[in-house]
Design a protein around this motif. Structure first.
Motif, short mmCIF file in Angstrom:
data_model
loop_
_atom_site.label_atom_id
_atom_site.label_comp_id
_atom_site.label_asym_id
_atom_site.label_seq_id
_atom_site.Cartn_x
_atom_site.Cartn_y
_atom_site.Cartn_z
N THR A 103 17.25 -30.59 -14.25
CA THR A 103 16.54 -29.33 -13.74
C THR A 103 17.32 -28.29 -13.96
OG1 THR A 103 15.77 -30.67 -11.72
CG2 THR A 103 15.57 -28.17 -11.51
N VAL A 104 18.92 -28.09 -13.93
CA VAL A 104 19.64 -26.95 -13.92
C VAL A 104 19.60 -26.47 -15.58
CG1 VAL A 104 22.13 -26.25 -13.80
CG2 VAL A 104 21.10 -27.49 -11.91
N GLU A 105 19.56 -27.59 -16.43
CA GLU A 105 19.52 -27.18 -17.89
C GLU A 105 18.14 -26.34 -18.03
OE1 GLU A 105 21.88 -27.29 -19.98
OE2 GLU A 105 23.24 -28.52 -18.83
N ALA A 106 17.27 -26.77 -17.39
CA ALA A 106 15.95 -26.10 -17.49
C ALA A 106 15.88 -24.62 -17.05
CB ALA A 106 14.78 -26.98 -16.83
N LEU A 107 16.38 -24.56 -15.82
CA LEU A 107 16.41 -23.18 -15.25
C LEU A 107 17.34 -22.31 -16.00
CD1 LEU A 107 16.85 -24.27 -11.55
CD2 LEU A 107 14.64 -23.44 -12.68
N GLN A 108 18.37 -22.78 -16.74
CA GLN A 108 19.45 -21.88 -17.19
C GLN A 108 18.49 -21.53 -18.64
OE1 GLN A 108 22.87 -24.28 -17.81
NE2 GLN A 108 23.63 -23.54 -15.89
N ALA A 109 17.78 -22.38 -19.28
CA ALA A 109 17.00 -22.12 -20.37
C ALA A 109 16.05 -20.95 -20.06
CB ALA A 109 16.24 -23.32 -20.99
N LEU A 110 15.34 -21.20 -18.89
CA LEU A 110 14.27 -20.13 -18.55
C LEU A 110 14.99 -18.74 -18.38
CD1 LEU A 110 12.05 -22.15 -16.29
CD2 LEU A 110 11.59 -21.44 -18.58
N ALA A 111 16.25 -18.93 -17.81
CA ALA A 111 16.82 -17.61 -17.33
C ALA A 111 17.31 -16.66 -18.81
CB ALA A 111 18.07 -17.72 -16.63
N SER A 112 17.89 -17.79 -19.68
CA SER A 112 18.14 -17.02 -20.98
C SER A 112 16.90 -16.70 -21.81
CB SER A 112 18.91 -18.12 -21.96
OG SER A 112 20.00 -18.84 -21.24
N ALA A 113 15.85 -17.05 -21.60
CA ALA A 113 14.53 -16.80 -22.07
C ALA A 113 13.94 -15.46 -21.34
CB ALA A 113 13.37 -17.95 -22.18
N GLY A 114 14.77 -15.08 -20.42
CA GLY A 114 14.17 -13.94 -19.65
C GLY A 114 12.90 -14.00 -18.77
N ILE A 115 12.74 -15.16 -18.30
CA ILE A 115 11.30 -15.28 -17.32
C ILE A 115 11.63 -14.36 -16.24
CG2 ILE A 115 12.55 -17.30 -15.93
CD1 ILE A 115 9.43 -18.26 -17.28
N PRO A 116 10.42 -13.91 -15.59
CA PRO A 116 10.61 -12.90 -14.21
C PRO A 116 11.04 -13.86 -13.07
CG PRO A 116 8.72 -12.84 -15.43
CD PRO A 116 9.22 -13.89 -16.35
#
Ligand SMILES: Nc1ccn([C@@H]2O[C@H](COP(=O)(O)OP(=O)(O)OP(=O)(O)O)[C@@H](O)[C@H]2O)c(=O)n1
Ligand SMILES: C[C@](O)(CO)[C@H](O)COP(=O)(O)O
Length: 276
Positions: A103-116
């Motif tokens: 889950t943490v890996e996914a959240l980091q990827a979403l943060a890097s993608a600039g998700i609101p």
């Protein structure tokens, strides 16, 4: 500002950008309780791979805008091949050594993608192939009122909380059955909430969790995690005997996907014809 002026003002600003609704499908496990030689997310049930069932449920859902799939090296190539035609699939990322790490890996990827920060994130076990549209709807809608939600079903068995005596376990307590539930997925969160929870969990070396709501409960005590209706067919394939039940559920769903898709398309056509 008057109601009329408010409406004019809003119209002048134009339509509000759609807030992403992202499904994160966790498929980086090794299936040690079933057969590590044949990862359960790739097994066929009702003629279709388990991962395809679960991803298609979100692909088909009109409110879901994006899908992220989390994998391990053993399954990556096959999963990429199976999901080639998924139009909402944005990323296939590598997971971690346990579910929470994935889950943490996914959240980091979403943060890097600039998700609101306000985006709605639905975290789902790939090995729950029969999640239905009603449960997905309920998770998405719950986030209009709460920052965290989980699908669950009421427990029909009395649940015993054990107390470990070292050489055995005794009953520690018996919660009222009316208040006991079995957690399912999706578990849904505003992005800022689940990210803050795991950021805080990262500072606790003892933190262990089998689901994501636990991170919110432990580290964001002011947030309430609301319970929405899951379904008895939303099973998690965990042990070999679950496959028999999964085949029965798949057979009972045969043809329903196609009918549901046709209904959804008809509703969308009607909505655009009526200018909604
Ligand atoms: N490191 C991990 C472990 C689990 N999962 C995912 O989390 C979901 C629920 O986990 P579980 O049923 O425990 O799957 P496995 O970990 O594969 O099974 P086991 O515990 O028997 O090894 C599954 O979709 C699994 O792929 C994951 O993404 N990353
Ligand atoms: C998240 C979950 O599916 C809710 O029931 C469950 O906790 C996953 O547990 P597992 O130990 O990873 O199978």
């Amino acid at each position: 500002m008057t109601e009329q002026a408010n409406q004019k003002h809003a119209a002048a600003r134009g339509p509000r950008p759609q807030m992403p609704v992202v499904a994160v499908v966790l498929a980086a496990g090794f299936g040690t309780r079933l057969d590590p030689g044949h990862p359960k997310q790739l097994l066929e049930v009702g003629g279709k791979a388990v991962i395809s069932w679960s991803v298609e449920a979100f692909e088909r859902h009109p409110a879901v805008t994006d899908i992220v799939v989390v994998v391990n090296p053993q399954v990556r190539a096959q999963i990429e091949g199976l999901l080639g035609s998924c139009t909402k699939l944005r990323m296939v990322i590598s997971g971690g050594s346990n579910r929470a790490d994935s889950t943490v890996e996914a959240l980091q990827a979403l943060a890097s993608a600039g998700i609101p920060e306000e985006a709605k994130i639905l975290i789902h076990d790939a090995v729950r192939p029969f999640v239905n549209a009603r449960t997905i709807d309920a998770c998405i809608e719950a986030l209009d009122e709460f920052n965290a939600a989980t699908a669950a079903v009421k427990s029909t068995d009395t649940v015993l909380l054990g107390r470990d005596l070292g050489e055995g376990t005794v009953v520690g307590s018996v919660p009222d059955r009316g208040r006991t539930f079995r957690a399912q997925t999706p578990q849904a969160f505003r992005f800022h909430t689940i990210r803050s929870a795991y950021d805080r969990a990262a500072h606790d070396p003892d933190f262990q969790a089998t689901d994501d709501t636990r991170a919110v409960l432990e580290f964001m005590p002011d947030e309430m995690v609301t319970i929405v209706a899951g379904d008895e067919t939303n099973i998690k394939i965990t042990r070999p005997e679950d496959l028999l039940y999964a085949e029965r559920i798949a057979a009972s769903l045969d043809g329903q996907d196609v009918k549901r898709q046709a209904m959804e398309e008809m509703h969308q056509m009607l909505a655009s014809a009526l200018g909604q």
